[in-house]
Design an enzyme around this catalytic site. Structure first.
Site, PDB file in Angstrom:
ATOM      1  N   ASP A 160      -8.580 -40.487  -1.525  1.00 44.08           N
ATOM      2  CA  ASP A 160      -8.773 -39.184  -1.065  1.00 44.08           C
ATOM      3  C   ASP A 160      -7.642 -39.052  -0.060  1.00 44.08           C
ATOM      4  O   ASP A 160      -7.636 -39.779   1.040  1.00 44.08           O
ATOM      5  CB  ASP A 160     -10.340 -39.350  -0.551  1.00 44.08           C
ATOM      6  CG  ASP A 160     -10.841 -38.081   0.004  1.00 44.08           C
ATOM      7  OD1 ASP A 160      -9.945 -36.971   0.262  1.00 44.08           O
ATOM      8  OD2 ASP A 160     -11.808 -38.021   0.405  1.00 44.08           O
ATOM      9  N   SER A 208       2.967 -22.984  -2.051  1.00 42.06           N
ATOM     10  CA  SER A 208       2.525 -22.084  -3.149  1.00 42.06           C
ATOM     11  C   SER A 208       2.944 -20.984  -2.701  1.00 42.06           C
ATOM     12  O   SER A 208       3.289 -20.654  -1.514  1.00 42.06           O
ATOM     13  CB  SER A 208       1.015 -22.096  -3.122  1.00 42.06           C
ATOM     14  OG  SER A 208       0.491 -20.979  -3.998  1.00 42.06           O
ATOM     15  N   TYR A 226      -6.906 -20.752   1.279  1.00 39.78           N
ATOM     16  CA  TYR A 226      -5.973 -21.287   0.296  1.00 39.78           C
ATOM     17  C   TYR A 226      -4.810 -20.852   0.901  1.00 39.78           C
ATOM     18  O   TYR A 226      -3.682 -21.650   1.216  1.00 39.78           O
ATOM     19  CB  TYR A 226      -6.254 -20.922  -1.108  1.00 39.78           C
ATOM     20  CG  TYR A 226      -5.240 -21.715  -1.913  1.00 39.78           C
ATOM     21  CD1 TYR A 226      -5.556 -23.005  -2.463  1.00 39.78           C
ATOM     22  CD2 TYR A 226      -4.083 -20.984  -2.416  1.00 39.78           C
ATOM     23  CE1 TYR A 226      -4.373 -23.569  -3.117  1.00 39.78           C
ATOM     24  CE2 TYR A 226      -3.285 -21.393  -3.140  1.00 39.78           C
ATOM     25  CZ  TYR A 226      -3.443 -22.732  -3.728  1.00 39.78           C
ATOM     26  OH  TYR A 226      -2.592 -23.385  -4.543  1.00 39.78           O
ATOM     27  N   LYS A 236      -1.753 -23.107   2.641  1.00 34.27           N
ATOM     28  CA  LYS A 236      -0.305 -23.239   1.894  1.00 34.27           C
ATOM     29  C   LYS A 236       0.616 -22.598   2.993  1.00 34.27           C
ATOM     30  O   LYS A 236       1.785 -23.341   2.889  1.00 34.27           O
ATOM     31  CB  LYS A 236      -0.210 -22.688   0.666  1.00 34.27           C
ATOM     32  CG  LYS A 236      -1.187 -23.139  -0.621  1.00 34.27           C
ATOM     33  CD  LYS A 236      -0.618 -24.500  -0.787  1.00 34.27           C
ATOM     34  CE  LYS A 236      -1.545 -25.500  -1.955  1.00 34.27           C
ATOM     35  NZ  LYS A 236      -0.857 -26.589  -2.164  1.00 34.27           N
TER      36      LYS A 236
END
Ligand SMILES: NC(=O)c1ccc[n+]([C@@H]2O[C@H](COP(=O)([O-])OP(=O)(O)OC[C@H]3O[C@@H](n4cnc5c(N)ncnc54)[C@H](O)[C@@H]3O)[C@@H](O)[C@H]2O)c1
Length: 248
Positions: free
Chosen positions: A53, A133, A146, A150
């Site tokens: 993890d 991204s 998100y 990124k």
């Protein structure tokens, strides 16, 4: 290679092994990592699967130690594990934000620190490659945490590159656009449930200049380049692999 049990990470692990590297596939889903590792081995490659993890520093250290015990040293480290859980911007909760940041950003911080410490123990040199991204370059209304995570990957790449260059360690990232992976199946289902299906895979892929979304294999050559000596004079950079989409 974190997040190697699926999608982009699995494709890069296969690509690394095909080039003759010993590939270590780390994933939260240890069964998926083992499945990919065993296909690599049956194709004649060298691969070890470890359950890790990326948000758990002790687990990252344990995975790294298993890799070094098996293969002797670390040459390149990919921080690739990531996830998304979309929400309309006005509904985003601190819990949603923190969950995404923990995996996508803190996971990259921990991985970069632990890989760098190993590189220093080996006398310096080494390659760190992060999966950013296009969402780190521009925000999307259903993906605010998100996108923030990124953007953090891009900042961490730059900060680590500045700090680690004196040790001969390069730190770079690639920024995919829309890649056909299992991540999108869940994302499309979540977006449809939110009534935001028009923000999904098909609509995001519709305006790509090269006329199609990416397959994981489209990402592999650039990822391997950033892990190889061919990129020794490149550090702190983010290379977009998005088929002509946002162009920044
Ligand atoms: N698919 C895309 O369009 C796209 C675009 C840009 C960036 N990315 C990024 O590429 C990376 C890989 O995404 P993908 O599309 O291959 O997704 P994927 O869902 O197919 O694979 C992600 C893998 O990461 C693993 N993972 C998730 N949380 C983890 C954790 N805490 N610790 C260890 N492993 C964990 C999952 O088990 C899974 O195997 C991610 O960082 C993602 O944000 C994907």
């Amino acid at each position: 290679m974190t997040g190697a049990g699926s999608g982009i990470g699995a494709a890069i692990a296969r690509g690394l092994a095909a080039e003759g590297a010993n590939a270590v596939l780390a994933d939260l889903d240890g069964t998926a990592a083992e499945r990919v590792a065993s296909t690599i081995r049956s194709d004649g490659g060298s691969a070890l699967a470890v359950r890790v993890d990326v948000t758990d520093r002790a687990a990252v250290i344990a995975g790294l130690e298993r890799a070094v015990d098996r293969f002797g040293r670390l040459d390149a480290w990919f921080n690739n594990a990531g996830m998304n859980a979309p929400m309309p911007f006005l509904d985003v909760t601190a819990e949603n934000f923190e969950r995404i940041m923990r995996v996508n950003a803190i996971g990259v911080l921990i991985g970069t620190q632990e890989a760098a410490k190993r590189f220093l123990q080996q006398g310096g040199g080494g390659k760190i490659v992060n999966t950013a991204s296009i969402a780190g370059r521009t925000g999307f209304p259903s993906f605010a945490p998100y996108s923030a995570s990124k953007a953090a990957v891009i900042s961490l790449t730059q900060a680590a590159a500045r700090d680690l260059a004196k040790h001969g360690i390069t730190v770079n990232a690639f920024a995919p656009g829309v890649v056909a992976t299992p991540l999108w199946k869940q994302l499309d289902a979540d977006l449809a449930a939110m009534g935001a299906a028009d923000a999904g895979f098909d609509s995001m892929a519709a305006d790509i200049l090269l006329g199609r979304p990416a397959q994981p294999e489209d990402i592999v050559p650039t990822a391997l380049f950033l892990a190889s000596s061919d990129s020794d004079y490149i550090t702190g950079q983010v290379i977009a692999i998005e088929g002509g989409m946002i162009l920044v």
